[in-house]
Structures are given as C-alpha cells and as structure tokens.
Design an enzyme around this catalytic site. Structure first.
Site: not given
Length: 336
Positions: A47-48, A181, A204, A235
């Site tokens: 996986m290099e 927020d 929040k 999410t």
C-alpha cells in the site's frame, strides 16, 4: 500577463470526476482541449504510493487536483508524492488545488497536550515543492496563515446564493438563513446579506466531539423557510437536530446548504429520515452512491468556479473576482 506555457492538470485518486469536469470547463473557456496529464498514481502491494508521470512537464505551470478527504492520510500522501515528482521533473510552478482541506478542524489547541494538525499539514505541503494552494471554504480562515506559500480560499456562498435565488424565487422574503452554531455566524451572515434575508442562530452546547447536548434558537423563525448554512456535514447529527429545533420553534420548512459533504457513518440515513426537506452539498468531496441516490440530497458543481480560478492564477489575474455571485452568474450560465 498570459504565460507562454499551457496550464497542465494532474489528478490523484481522491476525486477524479471533479478533475475531469474542471478540465472540460477549462477546455470550453479556452476553446482548445485541456486534459489531465497522463500519469499513474498507484499502490505497491504493501500500500505504499507510487507516482509516475508519462509526459514532459519541464518549465510547465502545473495544477494538482486532490482533495484530502477520506481516506485523508492516503490522499494527503498522494498529493505530497505527486508534488515531489513534479518538482524533480523541473516543473516551473506547482499549485495544489485542494477542494476539501482535511485536518482543518484541528486548527488550534483546545486542550492540553493536543496537536495543531492543520499547521503540520500546511508545513508538509509547503515543503513538498508546492508553491501555491487553491482551496474552498477552509474550516477556519486563519489556516491560510499556517502556510508559507500563497493561499487562495474560494467561497461556496456565491454559488449557493445563485442556487437559493433560483430555488426560492419569489419567496425570499419568507427565507431565514440559520447558523448551526455561534462559530458559523460570519458565514451565515455573509450569505444572508447576499440574498437579502434575515438571520438566526442555533446555539449548541456540545458535551464531546460528535455529540450535541442542547440547542436553542436565537431569532424569530416562525413561519419561515429556514436555510441552515455550514462548511461541512460529517455525521449530520448537528444538521438534523438543528432542523428539529427549528421546526419546534415554528419554522415552516428547513433546508441545509453545506460546502463539504463528508457524510461519514450514519449521515445519509439520518438526513433521509430527518425533517430536512433538502440538503445541498458541493462535489468538493466525491459523493458516494448512497449520497447520490438520497432523495433529499442535491449536489451542486464546483468545476466552473475552480476552472476559472485556475485560469486566473495561470494568467496572473484576480481570483477575488470569483467572490461575487454576479460574476459567477456568467460562469454558471445555463445552470440557474
């Protein structure tokens, strides 16, 4: 002043469809074919990452198109190794086009003995041979100062403004832009000013990362069509709970506009079963099949704005002209 060489694009594996769309848009603008550089970005058995460029890039103005989205570490290493390959091949200049900049949420020390990963990643990019960065909607604007090379941070809000003025034409007086927020108020206010709408805030209180404990609405949303504006949807917990709170406070319907559709874990299921009438994201992160198939998720393209920004950088002209939705209306002509 126009350059003697042509702008050349190379793409990693993070979001090749976006890279191809950018190349098509540049071809249309220039009246001649602009393709992706012939190269391979592959993995060894362990996986290099291995990169090989098959075309001559000596003295060329190179643009690497590679968001550092999931898997963030693999995509970041691809970017760095492609940059090193181009530097060792005598490219004149290398610009990293990073539609989604990963690790941006770790932009400061919030507790003792924690890293500032965004600064570390900026250092890696600056030392890899990359001489300029083009990105979109950094999670925190101060990340631009983490780099020792110039950074152009594009904004999705002008594109969203075009979409909103098209989708809600004739009823903008009943639209309220909502920040999910307090930290996102500046982003929401800027969009509200663009479209001439009211502004509200959802305050929040977060107990720990990934969980939202309590939400209250600051502002009057009764009878309004609410548009929640954020830079990313991970999410979708914050978005869905904010939608519930807005409906409880009398909102007529709730939509969301988020730049980066990270869409981790339960996000798609939550959105599908939520009170959100629609969630609009961009294609800075390559959408998965569940995201594309979701009935209430819509994707707006970023290839037009990135293609024009690349051409402006190559030509040495202003990138900030793309911060205006009036300017973008010509670039997105036919879409809205």
């Amino acid at each position: 002043m126009p350059q003697a060489s042509e702008p050349k694009l190379i793409s990693g594996n993070a979001n090749r469809p976006l890279a191809e769309a950018i190349a098509r848009r540049m071809s249309m603008h220039r009246g001649q074919s602009v393709g992706l550089l012939d190269a391979r970005v592959e993995r060894f058995n362990d996986m290099e990452i291995f990169v090989e460029v098959y075309e001559n890039v000596r003295g060329e103005d190179m643009f690497i198109i590679q968001p550092t989205s999931n898997p963030a570490n693999d995509n970041l290493m691809e970017l760095l190794i492609m940059a090193d390959a181009l530097k060792r091949s005598s490219a004149a200049r290398t610009t990293a086009v990073i539609p989604y900049f990963g690790y941006a949420r770790q932009d400061r020390r919030t507790k003792a003995r924690t890293p500032i990963s965004a600064k570390l990643v900026a250092n890696l990019i600056s030392q890899s041979g990359i001489e300029r960065v083009l990105t979109m909607d950094l999670h925190a604007a101060q990340i631009q100062g983490f780099f020792d090379v110039p950074v152009d941070n594009l904004y999705a809000s002008p594109v969203f403004a075009l979409d909103i003025m098209h989708q809600f034409k004739g009823r903008l007086d009943k639209v309220t832009v909502v920040s999910p927020d307090v930290g996102g108020v500046a982003r929401a206010r800027e969009l509200a000013q663009r479209i001439g709408c009211a502004l509200a805030i959802v305050d929040k209180r977060r107990e720990k990362a990934g969980e939202v404990a309590e939400m209250t609405v600051i502002g009057d949303v009764k009878g309004q069509t609410c548009l929640i504006v954020d830079d990313m949807c991970d999410t979708a917990g914050t978005l869905c709970k904010a939608a519930d709170v807005l409906i409880e406070n009398g909102a007529k319907e709730v939509h969301a506009y988020t730049t980066h559709g990270v869409m981790s874990g339960p996000a798609v299921g939550r959105i599908t079963n939520s009170q959100l009438k629609s969630v609009v994201i961009t294609d800075t992160i390559q959408p998965t099949k569940p995201v594309r198939d979701a009935a209430n998720i819509r994707i707006v393209p970023t290839a037009p704005i990135f293609a024009q920004a690349i051409l402006n950088i190559w030509n040495g002209t202003s990138v900030s002209s793309l911060f205006s939705h009036e300017t973008l209306s010509a670039i997105y002509e036919g879409m809205y």
